[in-house]
Design a protein around this motif. Structure first.
Motif, PDB file in Angstrom:
ATOM      1  N   TRP A   1      -1.423  13.990   2.802  1.00 37.10           N
ATOM      2  CA  TRP A   1      -2.032  12.608   2.925  1.00 37.10           C
ATOM      3  C   TRP A   1      -0.705  11.490   2.612  1.00 37.10           C
ATOM      4  N   HIS A   2      -0.267  10.902   3.558  1.00 38.77           N
ATOM      5  CA  HIS A   2       0.799   9.772   3.145  1.00 38.77           C
ATOM      6  C   HIS A   2       0.299   8.450   3.745  1.00 38.77           C
ATOM      7  N   GLY A   3      -1.000   8.391   4.332  1.00 38.41           N
ATOM      8  CA  GLY A   3      -1.416   7.220   4.902  1.00 38.41           C
ATOM      9  C   GLY A   3      -1.917   7.126   6.172  1.00 38.41           C
TER      10      GLY A   3
ATOM     11  N   LYS B   1      -1.095   3.441  -5.611  1.00 36.82           N
ATOM     12  CA  LYS B   1      -2.571   3.344  -6.103  1.00 36.82           C
ATOM     13  C   LYS B   1      -2.556   2.890  -7.590  1.00 36.82           C
TER      14      LYS B   1
ATOM     15  N   ASP C   1       5.923  11.560  -3.040  1.00 32.06           N
ATOM     16  CA  ASP C   1       5.105  10.664  -2.825  1.00 32.06           C
ATOM     17  C   ASP C   1       4.083  10.811  -4.004  1.00 32.06           C
TER      18      ASP C   1
ATOM     19  N   ASN D   1       5.844   4.396   2.053  1.00 32.14           N
ATOM     20  CA  ASN D   1       6.146   5.818   2.618  1.00 32.14           C
ATOM     21  C   ASN D   1       6.851   5.128   3.951  1.00 32.14           C
TER      22      ASN D   1
ATOM     23  N   GLU E   1       3.736  15.398  -1.537  1.00 31.74           N
ATOM     24  CA  GLU E   1       2.951  15.025  -2.722  1.00 31.74           C
ATOM     25  C   GLU E   1       3.255  16.255  -3.884  1.00 31.74           C
TER      26      GLU E   1
ATOM     27  N   THR F   1       0.789  -1.291   0.014  1.00 28.10           N
ATOM     28  CA  THR F   1      -0.032   0.052   0.000  1.00 28.10           C
ATOM     29  C   THR F   1       0.807   1.310   0.046  1.00 28.10           C
ATOM     30  N   GLY F   2       0.184   2.431  -0.164  1.00 28.14           N
ATOM     31  CA  GLY F   2       0.797   3.626   0.022  1.00 28.14           C
ATOM     32  C   GLY F   2       1.503   3.908   1.170  1.00 28.14           C
ATOM     33  N   SER F   3       0.664   3.706   2.114  1.00 30.67           N
ATOM     34  CA  SER F   3       1.368   3.894   3.640  1.00 30.67           C
ATOM     35  C   SER F   3       2.585   3.441   3.857  1.00 30.67           C
TER      36      SER F   3
ATOM     37  N   ALA G   1       1.797   8.672  -5.166  1.00 28.98           N
ATOM     38  CA  ALA G   1       0.840   7.503  -5.243  1.00 28.98           C
ATOM     39  C   ALA G   1      -0.292   7.887  -6.158  1.00 28.98           C
ATOM     40  N   GLN G   2      -0.594   9.157  -6.395  1.00 27.83           N
ATOM     41  CA  GLN G   2      -1.783   9.629  -7.079  1.00 27.83           C
ATOM     42  C   GLN G   2      -1.256  10.197  -8.433  1.00 27.83           C
TER      43      GLN G   2
HETATM   44  C1  LIG Z   1      -0.448  10.890  -1.604  1.00 22.09           C
HETATM   45  C2  LIG Z   1      -0.987   9.590  -0.999  1.00 22.09           C
HETATM   46  N1  LIG Z   1       0.081   8.814  -0.340  1.00 22.09           N
HETATM   47  C3  LIG Z   1      -0.229   7.686   0.437  1.00 22.09           C
HETATM   48  C4  LIG Z   1      -1.434   7.129   0.576  1.00 22.09           C
HETATM   49  C5  LIG Z   1      -1.720   6.122   1.305  1.00 22.09           C
HETATM   50  O1  LIG Z   1      -2.208   5.032   0.514  1.00 22.09           O
HETATM   51  P1  LIG Z   1      -2.677   3.608   1.146  1.00 22.09           P
HETATM   52  O2  LIG Z   1      -4.200   4.069   1.283  1.00 22.09           O
HETATM   53  O3  LIG Z   1      -2.714   2.818  -0.213  1.00 22.09           O
HETATM   54  O4  LIG Z   1      -1.961   3.088   2.230  1.00 22.09           O
HETATM   55  C6  LIG Z   1      -2.534   8.085  -0.122  1.00 22.09           C
HETATM   56  C7  LIG Z   1      -4.053   7.591  -0.095  1.00 22.09           C
HETATM   57  O5  LIG Z   1      -4.878   8.217  -0.303  1.00 22.09           O
HETATM   58  C8  LIG Z   1      -2.219   9.198  -0.832  1.00 22.09           C
HETATM   59  O6  LIG Z   1      -3.314   9.929  -1.605  1.00 22.09           O
END
Ligand SMILES: Cc1ncc(COP(=O)(O)O)c(C=O)c1O
Length: 438
Positions: free
Chosen positions: A134-136, A268, A239, A111, A206, A106-108, A241-242
């Motif tokens: 938002w990093h998780g 993601k 990060d 990180n 981000e 996962t993203g969390s 993720a998006q």
């Molecule tokens: C920029 C960003 N990093 C990390 C995460 C966390 O990812 P996850 O929900 O897969 O742990 C998110 C989730 O929304 C996110 O938007």
């Protein structure tokens, strides 16, 4: 509709913040999700931002089927061929000197792994994150997230500071209006320097603050942030993720910005809907981390099945030219949204890149006071009318719709979504003014 299953969901599931369970969902294909009454809902959020190719894209289905036949999971110390293939392919995509990846879920998690690496390599532990980040929700990731709920979960990991986000529509330090001069960064770093315990490790950001309200930092912001990080002996972590793999019309935000971080995390948009994430760095940083005994040994690190899905995502983005498509469809959607803005005073600002768009709702364009109520009732009304929208609402950062349909969305689907949004907005405004049937 299966009433028993609805009841089972209400009686036996832990609610994690998603609200009351009114119905269930049974399938998803392309940009359409189908509920347990057979109603089709247009998905303007790509699931939880993960289905960038569209739901159940044939290439992902094929990869999962063949992966399941070969091997789903292995001992974490055994590197599957599928993982080597994905690492090689991703290496061809990455901006230099980034070249090495570790695949997690996962993203969390990506990180957490990034921070463990930055801490081990620098020997420090202090981290700077941006307001609205938002990093998780796991330990370190939650500590560096300022758009998520922080109350009630006990002490966070020590050593995290926030710098104000470059949000020129609602400047957090009340300094700029519409054009950020980066005083926010200056102030934030000054506060960090004043409060530092002398053990800097990393700055995490981000490239587009998504959950924070689709905030796009001004030109030159990340170059400056990188310089400031290296002046302090800190690593810069992006990060993505998006923003990686096409969502914003680029391979990575880093590519478009021309700024390469020391560590990058992706999640993601890598797995085609399966949990797959990666912590990525250069040969040099990896070598240093390894020499110091870096470990991140989890049950599902380097699992083969999701790696094949990741490979299919990268190949499909190339084959279907989805970077260009995100730009083209993004421009089309933007035109639609601009026409709505001309009709509704409540649409204060539209911002975004590619197919990641934010609509900032206001009570009036002069005061820019966030219209939280309008966001809530319109989002609900959209859903009733067959459009799934995601509202990010915080009194300090506004009511912002994040619109992110799959990159494979059609113009017809974008038009249909815009029409629903138009009608839902009109009816919600009428309701708030006391004119409508409600
Ligand atoms: C920029 C960003 N990093 C990390 C995460 C966390 O990812 P996850 O929900 O897969 O742990 C998110 C989730 O929304 C996110 O938007």
């Amino acid at each position: 509709m299966n009433k028993d299953l609805r009841e089972a969901a209400r009686d036996h599931l832990v609610r994690y913040g998603q609200g009351d369970i009114e119905k269930l969902y049974v399938s998803a294909k392309g940009a359409t999700v189908t509920d347990d009454e057979g109603r089709e809902i247009l998905d303007f959020t790509s699931g939880q931002m993960c289905a960038t190719l569209g739901h159940s894209h044939p290439a992902i289905v094929k990869a999962i089927k063949s992966g399941a036949e070969d091997s789903i999971h292995l001992f974490s110390g055994m590197i599957p061929e599928a993982v080597a293939k994905l690492a090689k392919k991703l290496g061809q995509w990455l901006p230099k000197p980034l070249s090495r990846s570790m695949f997690v879920n996962t993203g969390s998690e990506s990180n957490e792994a990034a921070l463990r690496m930055a801490k081990m390599v620098t020997g420090g532990y202090e981290v700077i994150a941006m307001g609205g980040s938002w990093h998780g929700v796991t330990g370190q990731a939650a500590a560096m997230s300022f758009a998520s709920e922080r109350h009630g979960y006990g002490p966070k990991v020590h050593g995290v500071s926030a710098i104000p986000e470059p949000y020129s529509y609602r400047c957090p330090i009340g300094h700029c209006r519409d054009k950020c001069d980066m005083s926010c960064m200056k102030v934030g770093l000054k506060m960090f320097d004043m409060t530092s315990e002398g053990a800097p490790a990393a700055i995490i950001a981000e490239p587009i603050l998504s959950a924070g309200g689709v905030i796009i930092p001004p030109d030159g912001y990340f170059k400056k942030l990188k310089d400031e990080a290296s002046r302090r002996g800190m690593m810069l972590i992006f990060d993505e993720a998006q923003t990686a793999f096409g969502r914003i019309g680029e391979k990575f935000a880093a590519t478009g910005l021309g700024v390469t971080p020391d560590i990058m995390t992706v999640s993601k948009t890598l797995g085609g809907g399966l949990p797959l994430a990666a912590t990525i760095t250069s040969d040099e940083v990896e070598e240093k981390a390894h020499a110091k005994g870096y470990s991140y040994y989890t049950s599902h690190v380097s699992d083969p099945l999701p790696a094949l899905a990741g490979l299919a995502v990268l190949e499909t983005v190339e084959k279907e030219n989805l970077l260009e498509r995100a730009k083209e469809m993004g421009a089309y959607l933007r035109k639609n949204l601009d026409s709505l803005q001309q009709k509704y005073e409540a649409i204060g600002e539209i911002r975004g890149q590619g197919l990641l768009m934010g609509i900032d709702l206001v009570k009036d364009r002069e005061s820019r006071e966030p219209h939280l109520e309008l966001g809530d009732i319109t989002t609900k009304r959209c859903m009733e009318m067959g459009l799934s929208m995601n509202i990010k609402r915080r009194p300090e950062r506004g009511a912002v719709w994040r619109i992110a349909p799959p990159l494979t969305v059609s113009k017809d689907e974008l038009d249909k979504g815009t029409e629903i949004l138009d009608q839902a907005l009109r009816e919600s405004l009428d309701e708030l003014a006391g004119n409508g049937a409600g």
